[in-house]
Write a protein that holds these residues in place. Structure first.
Motif, PDB file in Angstrom:
ATOM      1  N   ARG A  92      -1.596   6.333  -4.868  1.00 49.16           N
ATOM      2  CA  ARG A  92      -2.877   5.701  -4.300  1.00 49.16           C
ATOM      3  C   ARG A  92      -3.910   6.349  -2.735  1.00 49.16           C
ATOM      4  NH1 ARG A  92       1.648   0.968  -3.413  1.00 49.16           N
ATOM      5  NH2 ARG A  92       0.735  -0.122  -5.582  1.00 49.16           N
ATOM      6  N   ALA A  93      -3.070   7.552  -2.181  1.00 53.39           N
ATOM      7  CA  ALA A  93      -3.117   8.905  -1.756  1.00 53.39           C
ATOM      8  C   ALA A  93      -4.346   9.836  -2.894  1.00 53.39           C
ATOM      9  CB  ALA A  93      -2.611   9.522  -0.500  1.00 53.39           C
TER      10      ALA A  93
ATOM     11  N   ARG B 270      -7.492   1.538  -2.399  1.00 54.97           N
ATOM     12  CA  ARG B 270      -6.258   0.276  -1.843  1.00 54.97           C
ATOM     13  C   ARG B 270      -5.894  -0.755  -1.966  1.00 54.97           C
ATOM     14  NH1 ARG B 270      -9.864  -1.088   3.179  1.00 54.97           N
ATOM     15  NH2 ARG B 270      -7.750  -2.442   3.785  1.00 54.97           N
TER      16      ARG B 270
ATOM     17  N   ALA C 152      -4.016  -5.100   0.628  1.00 57.79           N
ATOM     18  CA  ALA C 152      -4.272  -4.030   1.951  1.00 57.79           C
ATOM     19  C   ALA C 152      -5.056  -4.822   3.178  1.00 57.79           C
ATOM     20  CB  ALA C 152      -4.654  -3.134   1.576  1.00 57.79           C
TER      21      ALA C 152
ATOM     22  N   GLU D 171       0.333  -8.559   3.606  1.00 55.25           N
ATOM     23  CA  GLU D 171       1.658  -7.874   3.377  1.00 55.25           C
ATOM     24  C   GLU D 171       1.568  -7.157   4.621  1.00 55.25           C
ATOM     25  OE1 GLU D 171      -0.344  -3.157   1.645  1.00 55.25           O
ATOM     26  OE2 GLU D 171      -1.321  -3.994   3.198  1.00 55.25           O
TER      27      GLU D 171
ATOM     28  N   GLN E 271       0.487  -1.099  -0.332  1.00 56.22           N
ATOM     29  CA  GLN E 271      -0.265   0.551   0.111  1.00 56.22           C
ATOM     30  C   GLN E 271       1.048   1.205  -0.062  1.00 56.22           C
ATOM     31  OE1 GLN E 271      -3.501  -0.070  -0.604  1.00 56.22           O
ATOM     32  NE2 GLN E 271      -3.370   2.342   0.031  1.00 56.22           N
ATOM     33  N   HIS E 272       1.639   1.709   0.506  1.00 54.72           N
ATOM     34  CA  HIS E 272       2.370   2.643   0.870  1.00 54.72           C
ATOM     35  C   HIS E 272       3.526   2.771   0.015  1.00 54.72           C
ATOM     36  CE1 HIS E 272      -0.074   4.082   4.089  1.00 54.72           C
ATOM     37  NE2 HIS E 272      -0.133   3.173   4.108  1.00 54.72           N
ATOM     38  N   SER E 273       4.093   1.651  -0.910  1.00 50.23           N
ATOM     39  CA  SER E 273       5.496   1.947  -1.541  1.00 50.23           C
ATOM     40  C   SER E 273       5.839   3.147  -1.648  1.00 50.23           C
ATOM     41  CB  SER E 273       4.758   0.577  -2.804  1.00 50.23           C
ATOM     42  OG  SER E 273       6.331   0.579  -3.247  1.00 50.23           O
ATOM     43  N   THR E 274       7.229   3.544  -1.728  1.00 44.67           N
ATOM     44  CA  THR E 274       7.970   4.495  -2.138  1.00 44.67           C
ATOM     45  C   THR E 274       7.877   4.995  -3.781  1.00 44.67           C
ATOM     46  OG1 THR E 274       9.741   3.907  -1.855  1.00 44.67           O
ATOM     47  CG2 THR E 274       8.337   4.992  -0.008  1.00 44.67           C
TER      48      THR E 274
ATOM     49  N   ALA F 217       2.717   5.867  -3.744  1.00 45.63           N
ATOM     50  CA  ALA F 217       1.962   5.532  -1.782  1.00 45.63           C
ATOM     51  C   ALA F 217       1.473   7.028  -2.176  1.00 45.63           C
ATOM     52  CB  ALA F 217       2.889   5.247  -0.781  1.00 45.63           C
ATOM     53  N   ALA F 218       1.751   8.199  -2.613  1.00 49.19           N
ATOM     54  CA  ALA F 218       1.484   9.050  -3.350  1.00 49.19           C
ATOM     55  C   ALA F 218      -0.165   9.435  -4.085  1.00 49.19           C
ATOM     56  CB  ALA F 218       2.119  10.265  -4.202  1.00 49.19           C
TER      57      ALA F 218
END
Length: 161
Positions: free
Chosen positions: A145-146, A151, A155, A160, A12-15, A142-143
């Protein structure tokens, strides 16, 4: 079912940037048809389709393919028009490679994934632009997706963590 580690783009929060996620996706699935192997219409369709794979954190498993189809229909600006891409002869050739036993083996997970994906797409803040602009390629997953309220498929799952 054995635990298969997720790739970085599936977190979910991949950079990673969208481009890095696509690169990882294609490296993990080298047999995917791309470029001159496809008609111009199929090249555009699969570029957008593969972007949805990465953005929603999906592999090429049958349940994940179901997630991509529902996300493409309900979570992108293409909506029902996406069905034209699934009717292309290149798409139909892929369906012809499926075995009934594989479909039956994955039926339970797929049936669970469909309403869950529809629900998640209905909760997005915006629909993902199907034919996304090139500048999105340089943005972190991540940006993106936000921004769109996306999601990823896994997630909150044990896979995960």
């Amino acid at each position: 079912m054995p635990h298969i580690p997720l790739l970085r783009y599936q977190l979910q929060h991949s950079t990673q940037t969208l481009q890095q996620g696509l690169d990882e996706y294609f490296a993990a699935h080298p047999s995917l048809l791309r470029g001159s192997d496809l008609s111009a219409a199929a090249q555009l369709f699969f570029r957008c389709h593969d972007t949805v794979h990465v953005l929603y954190g999906c592999s090429t498993s049958l349940p994940d393919e179901a997630v991509v189809k529902i996300a493409s229909l309900c979570g992108t600006t293409e909506g029902l028009a996406v069905l034209k891409g699934y009717a292309l002869h290149e798409s139909r050739a892929i369906y012809g490679q499926l075995h009934a036993t594989d479909v039956l083996r994955n039926l339970g997970a797929t049936l669970w994934a469909v309403p869950r994906t529809w629900w998640r797409c209905s909760r997005q803040t915006m629909r993902w632009p199907w034919n996304s602009p090139p500048e999105h390629l340089d943005m972190p997953l991540a940006a993106l997706r936000a921004r769109y309220g996306i999601r990823v498929r896994h997630a909150g799952s044990a896979a995960e963590e």
